[in-house]
Design a protein around this motif. Structure first.
Motif, PDB file in Angstrom:
ATOM      1  N   ALA A   1       0.812  -1.220   0.000  1.00 39.45           N
ATOM      2  CA  ALA A   1       0.000   0.000   0.000  1.00 39.45           C
ATOM      3  C   ALA A   1       0.843   1.267   0.000  1.00 39.45           C
ATOM      4  CB  ALA A   1      -0.942  -0.002   1.204  1.00 39.45           C
ATOM      5  N   VAL A   2       2.029   1.224   0.621  1.00 37.34           N
ATOM      6  CA  VAL A   2       2.838   2.438   0.747  1.00 37.34           C
ATOM      7  C   VAL A   2       3.963   2.489  -0.279  1.00 37.34           C
ATOM      8  CG1 VAL A   2       2.324   2.522   3.213  1.00 37.34           C
ATOM      9  CG2 VAL A   2       4.471   1.484   2.456  1.00 37.34           C
ATOM     10  N   GLY A   3       4.041   1.497  -1.148  1.00 36.45           N
ATOM     11  CA  GLY A   3       5.076   1.507  -2.166  1.00 36.45           C
ATOM     12  C   GLY A   3       6.445   1.136  -1.634  1.00 36.45           C
ATOM     13  N   ALA A   4       6.484   0.288  -0.607  1.00 35.23           N
ATOM     14  CA  ALA A   4       7.765  -0.157  -0.059  1.00 35.23           C
ATOM     15  C   ALA A   4       8.279  -1.333  -0.889  1.00 35.23           C
ATOM     16  CB  ALA A   4       7.616  -0.563   1.399  1.00 35.23           C
ATOM     17  N   ASP A   5       9.540  -1.272  -1.294  1.00 40.82           N
ATOM     18  CA  ASP A   5      10.127  -2.327  -2.110  1.00 40.82           C
ATOM     19  C   ASP A   5      10.474  -3.577  -1.305  1.00 40.82           C
ATOM     20  OD1 ASP A   5       9.982  -0.801  -4.408  1.00 40.82           O
ATOM     21  OD2 ASP A   5      11.917   0.127  -4.032  1.00 40.82           O
ATOM     22  N   ALA A   6      10.677  -3.407   0.001  1.00 41.51           N
ATOM     23  CA  ALA A   6      11.065  -4.538   0.834  1.00 41.51           C
ATOM     24  C   ALA A   6      10.534  -4.320   2.236  1.00 41.51           C
ATOM     25  CB  ALA A   6      12.595  -4.687   0.859  1.00 41.51           C
ATOM     26  N   TYR A   7      10.417  -5.410   2.981  1.00 45.57           N
ATOM     27  CA  TYR A   7      10.006  -5.263   4.364  1.00 45.57           C
ATOM     28  C   TYR A   7      10.607  -6.404   5.160  1.00 45.57           C
ATOM     29  CZ  TYR A   7       6.875  -9.229   4.668  1.00 45.57           C
ATOM     30  OH  TYR A   7       6.388 -10.494   4.717  1.00 45.57           O
TER      31      TYR A   7
ATOM     32  N   GLY B   1      -2.400  -9.558  18.991  1.00 46.19           N
ATOM     33  CA  GLY B   1      -1.043  -9.940  18.609  1.00 46.19           C
ATOM     34  C   GLY B   1      -0.371  -8.857  17.795  1.00 46.19           C
ATOM     35  N   GLY B   2       0.876  -8.615  18.087  1.00 45.12           N
ATOM     36  CA  GLY B   2       1.599  -7.522  17.433  1.00 45.12           C
ATOM     37  C   GLY B   2       2.890  -7.969  16.781  1.00 45.12           C
ATOM     38  N   THR B   3       3.367  -7.125  15.877  1.00 45.09           N
ATOM     39  CA  THR B   3       4.577  -7.393  15.105  1.00 45.09           C
ATOM     40  C   THR B   3       5.389  -6.109  15.003  1.00 45.09           C
ATOM     41  OG1 THR B   3       3.616  -9.175  13.785  1.00 45.09           O
ATOM     42  CG2 THR B   3       5.383  -7.930  12.762  1.00 45.09           C
ATOM     43  N   ASN B   4       6.707  -6.234  15.042  1.00 48.98           N
ATOM     44  CA  ASN B   4       7.599  -5.129  14.684  1.00 48.98           C
ATOM     45  C   ASN B   4       7.951  -5.266  13.209  1.00 48.98           C
ATOM     46  OD1 ASN B   4       7.581  -4.459  17.383  1.00 48.98           O
ATOM     47  ND2 ASN B   4       9.637  -5.240  17.792  1.00 48.98           N
ATOM     48  N   ALA B   5       7.940  -4.158  12.482  1.00 48.15           N
ATOM     49  CA  ALA B   5       8.209  -4.221  11.046  1.00 48.15           C
ATOM     50  C   ALA B   5       9.088  -3.066  10.614  1.00 48.15           C
ATOM     51  CB  ALA B   5       6.897  -4.206  10.252  1.00 48.15           C
ATOM     52  N   ILE B   6       9.880  -3.304   9.592  1.00 42.79           N
ATOM     53  CA  ILE B   6      10.672  -2.263   8.942  1.00 42.79           C
ATOM     54  C   ILE B   6      10.252  -2.230   7.481  1.00 42.79           C
ATOM     55  CG2 ILE B   6      12.970  -1.468   8.295  1.00 42.79           C
ATOM     56  CD1 ILE B   6      14.091  -2.930  10.711  1.00 42.79           C
ATOM     57  N   LEU B   7       9.783  -1.079   7.029  1.00 42.38           N
ATOM     58  CA  LEU B   7       9.401  -0.894   5.633  1.00 42.38           C
ATOM     59  C   LEU B   7      10.435  -0.005   4.961  1.00 42.38           C
ATOM     60  CD1 LEU B   7       5.556  -0.196   5.950  1.00 42.38           C
ATOM     61  CD2 LEU B   7       6.750  -2.390   5.822  1.00 42.38           C
ATOM     62  N   VAL B   8      10.845  -0.379   3.769  1.00 43.52           N
ATOM     63  CA  VAL B   8      11.914   0.318   3.054  1.00 43.52           C
ATOM     64  C   VAL B   8      11.392   0.788   1.711  1.00 43.52           C
ATOM     65  CG1 VAL B   8      14.244   0.133   2.098  1.00 43.52           C
ATOM     66  CG2 VAL B   8      13.658  -1.077   4.211  1.00 43.52           C
ATOM     67  N   ARG B   9      11.365   2.093   1.521  1.00 40.64           N
ATOM     68  CA  ARG B   9      10.927   2.666   0.248  1.00 40.64           C
ATOM     69  C   ARG B   9      12.087   2.937  -0.692  1.00 40.64           C
ATOM     70  NH1 ARG B   9       6.574   7.382   1.794  1.00 40.64           N
ATOM     71  NH2 ARG B   9       4.670   6.353   1.077  1.00 40.64           N
ATOM     72  N   ARG B  10      13.250   3.248  -0.147  1.00 44.71           N
ATOM     73  CA  ARG B  10      14.416   3.572  -0.988  1.00 44.71           C
ATOM     74  C   ARG B  10      15.549   2.630  -0.642  1.00 44.71           C
ATOM     75  NH1 ARG B  10      18.794   7.477  -1.025  1.00 44.71           N
ATOM     76  NH2 ARG B  10      18.100   8.444   0.909  1.00 44.71           N
ATOM     77  N   GLY B  11      16.042   1.924  -1.628  1.00 41.39           N
ATOM     78  CA  GLY B  11      17.074   0.941  -1.387  1.00 41.39           C
ATOM     79  C   GLY B  11      16.467  -0.442  -1.203  1.00 41.39           C
ATOM     80  N   THR B  12      17.321  -1.404  -0.930  1.00 43.73           N
ATOM     81  CA  THR B  12      16.886  -2.777  -0.730  1.00 43.73           C
ATOM     82  C   THR B  12      17.513  -3.331   0.537  1.00 43.73           C
ATOM     83  OG1 THR B  12      18.711  -3.588  -2.105  1.00 43.73           O
ATOM     84  CG2 THR B  12      16.584  -3.230  -3.194  1.00 43.73           C
ATOM     85  N   ILE B  13      16.821  -4.276   1.138  1.00 42.96           N
ATOM     86  CA  ILE B  13      17.348  -4.928   2.333  1.00 42.96           C
ATOM     87  C   ILE B  13      18.393  -5.955   1.904  1.00 42.96           C
ATOM     88  CG2 ILE B  13      16.812  -6.439   4.269  1.00 42.96           C
ATOM     89  CD1 ILE B  13      14.151  -5.027   4.538  1.00 42.96           C
ATOM     90  N   ALA B  14      19.636  -5.726   2.316  1.00 39.01           N
ATOM     91  CA  ALA B  14      20.744  -6.582   1.905  1.00 39.01           C
ATOM     92  C   ALA B  14      21.126  -7.596   2.977  1.00 39.01           C
ATOM     93  CB  ALA B  14      21.960  -5.725   1.547  1.00 39.01           C
ATOM     94  N   ALA B  15      20.712  -7.369   4.221  1.00 40.19           N
ATOM     95  CA  ALA B  15      20.999  -8.311   5.308  1.00 40.19           C
ATOM     96  C   ALA B  15      19.974  -8.086   6.406  1.00 40.19           C
ATOM     97  CB  ALA B  15      22.418  -8.113   5.847  1.00 40.19           C
TER      98      ALA B  15
END
Length: 249
Positions: free
Chosen positions: A67-73, A103-117
């Protein structure tokens, strides 16, 4: 232990980071309905490169990323995930009644760049499972490590221990790369600043219990956000979002 180095320790160009506790997808006063569209629309409308999110309903991260246009999460479940399909059904129908028991979750959303590790650290099992979640994001100009944390809420001492352990892990993961740590620390700014200094980080921005810390960038320019509200005027979440823009040191 695997090194966090990516071969390029230069900080990338300006990076905008937001941290926000989503209050299990609820609003104040209670909206008594599913608010995914309201939260997703709000996040989509803000300017940011990386979002560090806490107390996210555990079925939201993939939907939010789209929905937010994140390339990776990246996401890790924290607590209360037994009978997840039933919890999800009840939470969609009665989000305010079920509350944190959805129930809850912690999340990281990335719009610029890619998750490499990706890295994670279990901070504690009791009284609730707490984890630190870290990612190395490859962006133009260099790589950066970002770590997301939701510290223990019932005890200031336990929250401080959670943050101390998370910062130590973040330093190991990042090695000499630029580093940003954010989240709901459940601690006031003075103690957060002391712990940050102990681990070689500087305080960048915060509001009440939510903070951003930095190393390898300039301290950051605070970029305030308007109070997030639903289409009916209810305040989304019981935590204000925190946003800062980080530039090369």
């Amino acid at each position: 232990m695997t090194s966090g180095r990516a071969g390029d320790d230069r900080p990338p160009r300006a990076l905008t980071v937001v941290t926000w506790n989503l209050f299990f997808g609820r609003a104040k006063p209670p909206a008594r309905r599913d608010l995914f569209e309201a939260f997703a629309g709000t996040l989509a409308g803000w300017q940011w490169d990386v979002a560090l999110l806490q107390e996210v309903p555990h079925w939201w991260p993939r939907q939010l990323a789209r929905a937010v246009g994140a390339d990776a999460y990246a996401a890790v479940r924290t607590a209360r995930h037994e009978l997840a399909p039933l919890r999800r059904l009840l939470a969609r129908r009665l989000p305010d009644l079920l509350g944190s028991w959805a129930g809850g979750t912690n999340a990281i959303l990335v719009r610029r760049g890619t998750i490499a590790a990706r890295r994670r650290l279990l901070l504690r099992w009791l009284p609730e499972r707490r984890l630190a979640l870290g990612v190395r994001v490859a962006v133009a100009g260099g790589d950066v490590w970002l770590v997301n944390l939701h510290a223990e809420a019932s005890s200031r001492q336990r929250a401080a221990r959670d943050l101390d352990r998370a910062l130590a892990a973040a330093r190991r993961w990042a090695d000499t790369s630029p580093l940003i740590v954010g989240g709901d620390f459940n601690l006031e700014r003075s103690l957060v600043s002391q712990l940050a200094l102990r681990h070689g980080l500087a305080y960048a921005a915060g509001a009440r219990l939510d903070h951003l810390l930095v190393r390898g960038f300039a301290r950051g320019r605070v970029a305030p956000l308007p109070p997030p509200t639903s289409d009916r005027g209810a305040q989304l979440s019981d935590h204000p979002p925190v946003r800062a823009v980080f530039g090369p040191a």
